[in-house]
Design an enzyme around this catalytic site. Structure first.
Site, PDB file in Angstrom:
ATOM      1  N   GLY A  14      70.069   9.072  -6.889  1.00  0.00           N
ATOM      2  CA  GLY A  14      68.635   9.714  -6.443  1.00  0.00           C
ATOM      3  C   GLY A  14      68.802  10.881  -5.830  1.00  0.00           C
TER       4      GLY A  14
ATOM      5  N   GLY B 197      66.452  12.359  -4.162  1.00  0.00           N
ATOM      6  CA  GLY B 197      65.021  12.826  -3.657  1.00  0.00           C
ATOM      7  C   GLY B 197      65.566  13.300  -2.215  1.00  0.00           C
ATOM      8  N   PHE B 198      64.525  13.165  -1.027  1.00  0.00           N
ATOM      9  CA  PHE B 198      64.826  13.601   0.189  1.00  0.00           C
ATOM     10  C   PHE B 198      66.048  13.231   0.696  1.00  0.00           C
ATOM     11  CE2 PHE B 198      60.499  14.502   0.017  1.00  0.00           C
ATOM     12  CZ  PHE B 198      60.346  15.656   0.276  1.00  0.00           C
TER      13      PHE B 198
ATOM     14  N   ALA C  59      58.987  11.203   4.109  1.00  0.00           N
ATOM     15  CA  ALA C  59      60.103  12.032   3.951  1.00  0.00           C
ATOM     16  C   ALA C  59      61.015  12.081   4.846  1.00  0.00           C
ATOM     17  CB  ALA C  59      59.543  13.317   3.679  1.00  0.00           C
TER      18      ALA C  59
ATOM     19  N   VAL D 271      70.515   5.256 -13.794  1.00  0.00           N
ATOM     20  CA  VAL D 271      71.499   4.336 -13.416  1.00  0.00           C
ATOM     21  C   VAL D 271      70.755   2.904 -13.826  1.00  0.00           C
ATOM     22  CG1 VAL D 271      72.961   3.030 -11.684  1.00  0.00           C
ATOM     23  CG2 VAL D 271      72.835   5.621 -11.662  1.00  0.00           C
TER      24      VAL D 271
ATOM     25  N   GLU E 123      43.955  13.500  -0.121  1.00  0.00           N
ATOM     26  CA  GLU E 123      44.266  14.796  -0.175  1.00  0.00           C
ATOM     27  C   GLU E 123      43.659  15.244  -1.879  1.00  0.00           C
ATOM     28  OE1 GLU E 123      47.811  15.372   2.790  1.00  0.00           O
ATOM     29  OE2 GLU E 123      48.461  15.101   0.853  1.00  0.00           O
TER      30      GLU E 123
HETATM   31  C1  LIG Z   1      52.139  11.618  -4.202  1.00  0.00           C
HETATM   32  C2  LIG Z   1      52.936  11.328  -2.899  1.00  0.00           C
HETATM   33  C3  LIG Z   1      52.492  12.061  -1.735  1.00  0.00           C
HETATM   34  C4  LIG Z   1      53.556  11.994  -0.714  1.00  0.00           C
HETATM   35  N1  LIG Z   1      53.162  12.682   0.520  1.00  0.00           N
HETATM   36  C5  LIG Z   1      53.945  12.484   1.622  1.00  0.00           C
HETATM   37  C6  LIG Z   1      53.542  13.251   2.723  1.00  0.00           C
HETATM   38  O1  LIG Z   1      52.734  14.120   2.860  1.00  0.00           O
HETATM   39  N2  LIG Z   1      54.502  13.232   3.838  1.00  0.00           N
HETATM   40  C7  LIG Z   1      55.657  12.263   3.683  1.00  0.00           C
HETATM   41  O2  LIG Z   1      56.433  12.384   4.507  1.00  0.00           O
HETATM   42  N3  LIG Z   1      55.835  11.781   2.621  1.00  0.00           N
HETATM   43  C8  LIG Z   1      54.949  11.632   1.539  1.00  0.00           C
HETATM   44  N4  LIG Z   1      55.300  10.964   0.442  1.00  0.00           N
HETATM   45  C9  LIG Z   1      56.497  10.069   0.501  1.00  0.00           C
HETATM   46  C10 LIG Z   1      57.681  10.766   0.386  1.00  0.00           C
HETATM   47  O3  LIG Z   1      57.686  11.637  -0.947  1.00  0.00           O
HETATM   48  C11 LIG Z   1      58.842   9.684   0.202  1.00  0.00           C
HETATM   49  O4  LIG Z   1      58.610   8.967   1.269  1.00  0.00           O
HETATM   50  C12 LIG Z   1      60.138  10.340  -0.140  1.00  0.00           C
HETATM   51  O5  LIG Z   1      60.057  11.039  -1.196  1.00  0.00           O
HETATM   52  C13 LIG Z   1      61.513   9.339  -0.189  1.00  0.00           C
HETATM   53  O6  LIG Z   1      62.515   9.961  -0.319  1.00  0.00           O
HETATM   54  P1  LIG Z   1      63.423   9.194  -1.272  1.00  0.00           P
HETATM   55  O7  LIG Z   1      64.707  10.153  -1.305  1.00  0.00           O
HETATM   56  O8  LIG Z   1      63.894   8.190  -0.431  1.00  0.00           O
HETATM   57  O9  LIG Z   1      63.093   8.970  -2.549  1.00  0.00           O
HETATM   58  P2  LIG Z   1      62.287   9.821  -3.504  1.00  0.00           P
HETATM   59  O10 LIG Z   1      62.100  11.057  -3.105  1.00  0.00           O
HETATM   60  O11 LIG Z   1      61.537   9.213  -4.265  1.00  0.00           O
HETATM   61  O12 LIG Z   1      63.696  10.207  -4.719  1.00  0.00           O
HETATM   62  C14 LIG Z   1      64.276   9.102  -5.388  1.00  0.00           C
HETATM   63  C15 LIG Z   1      64.946   9.783  -6.580  1.00  0.00           C
HETATM   64  O13 LIG Z   1      65.697   8.739  -7.401  1.00  0.00           O
HETATM   65  C16 LIG Z   1      65.516   8.980  -8.839  1.00  0.00           C
HETATM   66  N5  LIG Z   1      65.951   7.463  -9.333  1.00  0.00           N
HETATM   67  C17 LIG Z   1      65.193   6.549  -8.948  1.00  0.00           C
HETATM   68  N6  LIG Z   1      65.638   5.436  -9.780  1.00  0.00           N
HETATM   69  C18 LIG Z   1      66.702   6.115 -10.497  1.00  0.00           C
HETATM   70  C19 LIG Z   1      67.633   5.503 -11.381  1.00  0.00           C
HETATM   71  N7  LIG Z   1      67.822   4.111 -11.479  1.00  0.00           N
HETATM   72  N8  LIG Z   1      68.835   6.423 -12.137  1.00  0.00           N
HETATM   73  C20 LIG Z   1      68.779   7.745 -11.535  1.00  0.00           C
HETATM   74  N9  LIG Z   1      67.910   8.296 -10.712  1.00  0.00           N
HETATM   75  C21 LIG Z   1      66.832   7.524 -10.170  1.00  0.00           C
HETATM   76  C22 LIG Z   1      64.423   9.538  -8.884  1.00  0.00           C
HETATM   77  O14 LIG Z   1      64.422  10.435  -9.991  1.00  0.00           O
HETATM   78  C23 LIG Z   1      64.008  10.372  -7.570  1.00  0.00           C
HETATM   79  O15 LIG Z   1      64.384  11.742  -7.861  1.00  0.00           O
HETATM   80  C24 LIG Z   1      54.632  10.995  -0.789  1.00  0.00           C
HETATM   81  C25 LIG Z   1      54.915  10.540  -2.032  1.00  0.00           C
HETATM   82  C26 LIG Z   1      54.098  10.727  -3.153  1.00  0.00           C
HETATM   83  C27 LIG Z   1      54.262   9.849  -4.274  1.00  0.00           C
END
Ligand SMILES: Cc1cc2nc3c(=O)[nH]c(=O)nc-3n(C[C@H](O)[C@H](O)[C@H](O)COP(=O)(O)OP(=O)(O)OC[C@H]3O[C@@H](n4cnc5c(N)ncnc54)[C@H](O)[C@@H]3O)c2cc1C
Length: 425
Positions: free
Chosen positions: A15, A17-18, A322, A83, A174
């Protein structure tokens, strides 16, 4: 997967993400081999997805190539793959491009849209968790406006012009505000053959106020801002059914609509293979200790939205936003090196920097602990924080200029149906 052998232990991050990118960045050129795997080749800045959906920004302003993030990390490899399974007994994972072993595994897979078991809603509604989904919404909104201009009956036209958004958390609020701005500033100019007043935006929320996670002051202000923009807010309202044409709720509200945008909630996105009791059943999040280690798996960690960590300050786990993901990623970068060196790890303590939501130009609400404010200054703070949080200097510059241009011209420049959306029949 063609990852070279190394004398260093191998840490696999699932992953980008953040959480995942902050961990990878903190391990730059450290004595570890890092393999970052994601099913997309880019990081998505999810907080601004709604601006892609509402034609405010192009997707390349809020997405960033993962390979570029790690380009100076000589110890780090990226693989584009999903994965599919973890085999914890032999420290191996199965992916769509093959298998790989690990010494340490980090699950940072985030969440997926929660349809709460409603199969019809899942089939016909529009989720907004990824860039392609945001582009689908953008296309559908613009296609519906085009179709409304040639609708044969009044009822048909209304259904194309009724936009229903479910979930009045920050995302729903939003998006509702942004679609209302389309109605107020773009439709009267671009669609002179439509009556902009026929376009209706309905925001449905199950709780008794909008922005339930924020303060009551922020909720009240946000609701007033939404009403000022012409959004119909329906609290205490749950969707019972949607067949692609009509929304029905528990309050007997019936809305003919070709567009139902589902922003009502998320559920964890775990990978199969770990024992069922390592997951919180209700939220599908991995149970982790204060060092982000998954229960019963000392060499497997979970971070961000997918991690469920109970602390005194957050007895029901951290909010799925995030900041916990960023902070956990950064701390695990330090802790993993301590863990390998047999040194004590540092417990995670979330530094809550507050929450905010924007409703439209000059309209936002901010909760910073006891300090709460709304209006122009809150909107300015919202823009500054989001601009600074974006990944990549180019993206910050592009978004800044877009916002300035949009502000001066009351415009949303990305009104393009590049890839038409085909609704499920
Ligand atoms: C529309 C929307 C608006 C938001 N607005 C806000 C905001 O204003 N402020 C705020 O703080 N938070 C906001 N959030 C929440 C914030 O985006 C999440 O809390 C944050 O992205 C979490 O980070 P993470 O790294 O845990 O997961 P994510 O950022 O979701 O990253 C997960 C990653 O894992 C990858 N992945 C998943 N499963 C697999 C797999 N099996 N194999 C390979 N790759 C995989 C995905 O492709 C992704 O890139 C928002 C979320 C959304 C959906």
């Amino acid at each position: 997967m063609n990852i070279p052998k190394s004398n260093f232990p191998r840490l696999v991050i699932v992953g980008g993400g953040f959480a995942g990118i902050n961990l990878a960045k903190s391990l730059k050129n450290k004595p570890l081999q890092v393999v970052l795997i994601d099913k997309h080749n880019y990081h998505t800045f999810q907080p601004l997805l709604y601006q892609v959906s509402s034609s405010g920004l192009e997707p390349d302003s809020i997405a960033y190539p993962l390979r570029k993030i790690i380009k100076k990390s000589n110890n780090t490899f990226f693989r584009l793959a999903e994965v599919e399974e973890i085999q914890p007994d032999n420290n191996r994972i199965k992916t769509t491009i093959g298998e790989i072993t690990y010494d340490y595994l980090v699950l940072a897979t985030g969440t997926k849209t929660n349809f709460f078991g409603n199969a019809d809603v899942e089939k016909y509604s529009m989720p907004m968790k990824t860039v392609p989904q945001a582009l689908n919404i953008r296309s559908l909104i613009l296609q519906n406006l085009e179709k409304a201009t040639i609708a044969k009956t009044e009822a048909e036209r209304k259904a194309f012009l009724n936009f229903v958004i479910v979930g009045a958390g920050p995302t729903g609020v939003e998006l509702a505000g942004a679609i209302a701005e389309l109605k107020n500033h773009i439709v009267p100019r671009d669609y002179r053959d439509l009556n902009a007043n026929d376009m209706q935006i309905h925001l449905l929320e199950g709780a008794n106020r909008v922005l339930p996670p924020m303060s009551e002051e922020a909720s009240a202000k946000a609701e007033q801002f939404l009403k000022d923009l012409g959004v119909h807010v329906h609290c205490n309202t749950l969707v019972k059914e949607y067949n692609g044409k009509k929304v029905e709720t528990n309050t007997n509200l019936e809305l003919e609509s070709e567009t139902l945008i589902w922003a009502a909630g998320v559920t964890g996105s775990p990978v199969k293979g770990l024992s069922a009791n390592s997951l919180m059943e209700r939220s599908n999040r991995y149970k982790v200790n204060r060092y982000n280690q998954v229960e019963n798996y000392p060499n497997i960690f979970a971070l961000g939205d997918i991690a469920y960590m109970e602390t005194e300050a957050f007895p029901k786990g951290h909010p799925q936003v995030a900041q916990p993901a960023i902070q956990q990623g950064q701390l695990l970068g330090k802790n993993i090196l301590r863990f390998i060196a047999d040194k004590p790890m540092q417990k995670f303590k979330y530094n809550d920097k507050g929450s905010m939501a924007t409703i439209g130009r000059n309209k936002a609400v901010v909760d910073l602990g006891k300090i709460k404010f709304g209006g122009f200054f809150a909107w300015f703070v919202w823009m500054f924080i989001h601009l600074m949080a974006l990944v990549g200097f180019r993206n910050r510059v592009v978004v800044f200029f877009n916002w300035v241009y949009n502000y001066i011209n009351f415009d949303k420049a990305a009104r393009l149906i590049i890839r038409p959306f085909h609704k499920v029949k």
